[in-house]
Structure formats: C-alpha cells, structure tokens
Design a protein around this motif. Structure first.
Motif, short mmCIF file in Angstrom:
data_model
loop_
_atom_site.label_atom_id
_atom_site.label_comp_id
_atom_site.label_asym_id
_atom_site.label_seq_id
_atom_site.Cartn_x
_atom_site.Cartn_y
_atom_site.Cartn_z
N LEU A 64 0.84 -1.20 0.00
CA LEU A 64 0.00 0.00 0.00
C LEU A 64 0.87 1.25 0.00
N LEU A 65 1.95 1.24 0.76
CA LEU A 65 2.83 2.41 0.80
C LEU A 65 3.40 2.69 -0.58
N THR A 66 3.78 1.66 -1.32
CA THR A 66 4.30 1.83 -2.67
C THR A 66 3.24 2.44 -3.58
N LYS A 67 1.98 1.98 -3.45
CA LYS A 67 0.89 2.54 -4.26
C LYS A 67 0.68 4.02 -3.93
N VAL A 68 0.73 4.35 -2.65
CA VAL A 68 0.50 5.73 -2.24
C VAL A 68 1.64 6.63 -2.73
N LYS A 69 2.86 6.15 -2.64
CA LYS A 69 4.00 6.93 -3.12
C LYS A 69 3.90 7.21 -4.62
N ALA A 70 3.26 6.33 -5.38
CA ALA A 70 3.13 6.50 -6.83
C ALA A 70 2.06 7.54 -7.20
N GLN A 76 -2.36 11.80 -2.92
CA GLN A 76 -1.90 11.32 -1.61
C GLN A 76 -2.69 11.99 -0.49
N LEU A 77 -2.86 13.30 -0.60
CA LEU A 77 -3.62 14.03 0.41
C LEU A 77 -5.06 13.54 0.43
N LEU A 110 4.17 6.92 6.51
CA LEU A 110 3.70 8.09 5.76
C LEU A 110 4.41 9.35 6.23
N ALA A 111 4.49 9.50 7.55
CA ALA A 111 5.16 10.70 8.11
C ALA A 111 6.63 10.73 7.71
N GLU A 112 7.27 9.58 7.75
CA GLU A 112 8.67 9.52 7.32
C GLU A 112 8.77 9.95 5.85
N GLY A 113 7.84 9.48 5.03
CA GLY A 113 7.82 9.86 3.61
C GLY A 113 7.56 11.34 3.41
N MET A 114 6.81 11.93 4.33
CA MET A 114 6.55 13.37 4.24
C MET A 114 7.84 14.15 4.48
N THR A 115 8.70 13.64 5.34
CA THR A 115 9.96 14.35 5.62
C THR A 115 10.93 14.24 4.45
N THR A 116 10.80 13.16 3.66
CA THR A 116 11.71 12.98 2.53
C THR A 116 11.14 13.53 1.22
N GLY A 117 9.86 13.90 1.22
CA GLY A 117 9.23 14.41 0.02
C GLY A 117 8.58 13.34 -0.84
N GLU A 118 8.63 12.08 -0.41
CA GLU A 118 7.96 11.01 -1.16
C GLU A 118 6.45 11.07 -0.98
N ILE A 119 6.02 11.64 0.13
CA ILE A 119 4.61 11.82 0.45
C ILE A 119 4.38 13.33 0.59
N VAL A 120 3.19 13.77 0.22
CA VAL A 120 2.87 15.21 0.25
C VAL A 120 3.29 15.81 1.59
N PRO A 121 4.17 16.80 1.57
CA PRO A 121 4.62 17.40 2.83
C PRO A 121 3.62 18.42 3.37
N VAL A 122 3.71 18.61 4.66
CA VAL A 122 2.92 19.67 5.31
C VAL A 122 3.62 20.99 4.98
N PRO A 123 2.86 22.02 4.64
CA PRO A 123 3.50 23.31 4.33
C PRO A 123 4.39 23.78 5.50
N ASP A 124 5.52 24.38 5.16
CA ASP A 124 6.46 24.84 6.18
C ASP A 124 5.83 25.81 7.16
N ASP A 125 4.86 26.58 6.71
CA ASP A 125 4.25 27.58 7.58
C ASP A 125 2.99 27.07 8.29
N TYR A 126 2.77 25.75 8.27
CA TYR A 126 1.56 25.20 8.89
C TYR A 126 1.58 25.43 10.40
N LYS A 127 0.46 25.84 10.92
CA LYS A 127 0.30 26.02 12.36
C LYS A 127 -1.04 25.42 12.76
#
Length: 164
Positions: A64-70, A76-77, A110-127
């Motif tokens: 599933l992680l591979t499918k989501v990364k694709a 992804q969001l 998923l969170a690890e992938g968000m830090t590497t950019g493989e998964i949609v990242p949270v905007p830097d200015d998110y609060k």
C-alpha cells in the motif's frame, strides 16, 4: 514547529482518558486531524518509532505504501483524507485489513515519507489552530503508554475494513 507542555501523570483509567481525548480529536476537521497527526509525529515521533514499527510487520504495509508513493501529491492528500473520513475505495480497504500495529506503523511510514518528500509534505508555515493546540496539549500530558494507546485507537478507526 515544536510544541512543549508539562507532562502530568494521570491517575484515572487509561481508557477513559484516551476516550476523552479521542472524542476531542473527532471534533476537529479532517485536515486539522491530519495536521495534528503531523505535529504529533514531529514532536513524539522518536518515542513512537520503537512502539510502532518495532511491533509491526512492515512488509505487510509496503504494498500500500508503494501505491501511495506513486500517487500525485493531491491524490496522496485525498487518500489520507479518505482514510480519516472512512471513504470506501480500494486503497482505504487495503488499509482496513492491517492489524492495529501495522496501521500505526503505516502512518509512521507516511510521516517519514513526508519528511523525505515522497509523500505530500505539510507546508512549512503550517500552524495548528487553537482547537488543535488544545488537543495536542492534552496528548502531551498523557503518559507514554496512554499516548501510544490514543494513537493506535486513532489510526485503527480509519479506513474501511472490508471484512466487517
């Protein structure tokens, strides 16, 4: 974006405390829940690491992680939103058959992938909103075991169990 609060020891029943915080999480919008999960990962991820992936069989989540990364970032969001909202589709059903620990491990991945950019990242200015900050404060006051129980309960309720 690090948030800190004083930890207090809870003397009440673990399930009562966890259920109360879970009910508060459920009042947040879908995107606010996803944002809260990201902030939890950023602030507690190091502690969650041994509790989630160590207790799970990550090879079961890799397909599933591979499918989501694709998927595109927008897809992804949408997938993550569909999980939170329990929308019935092939990907949320794939998630639905995971064990409780595998679901927690999957979100960690998923969170690890968000830090590497493989998964949609949270905007830097998110609060977090004030409501999200309030929930996060409640979570940080919980004992570690209660935090893991809450996170596990949070992710177990997501997706669609095709066997139910």
């Amino acid at each position: 974006m690090t948030y800190t609060t004083d930890r207090i020891t809870q003397s009440t029943n673990v399930l009562d405390v966890v259920s109360t915080v879970q009910a508060t999480i459920n009042t947040l919008s879908t995107d606010e829940q996803l944002g809260l999960f990201w902030v939890i990962y950023e602030n507690l991820g190091g502690a969650i690491t041994p509790a989630a992936p160590g207790a799970a069989r990550e090879q079961f989540t890799q397909g599933l992680l591979t499918k989501v990364k694709a998927l595109s970032y927008e897809e992804q969001l949408q997938f993550m939103r569909d999980l939170v909202n329990r929308i019935n589709n092939p990907l949320t059903r794939s998630y639905g058959v995971f064990t409780n620990n595998n679901k927690l491990a999957f979100w960690y991945q998923l969170a690890e992938g968000m830090t590497t950019g493989e998964i949609v990242p949270v905007p830097d200015d998110y609060k977090l909103s004030n409501a999200g900050l309030s929930v996060f404060s409640q979570i940080t006051r919980l004992e570690f075991g209660q935090q893991i129980t809450l996170l596990r309960k949070f992710v177990v309720g997501m997706g669609v169990d095709p066997l139910a």
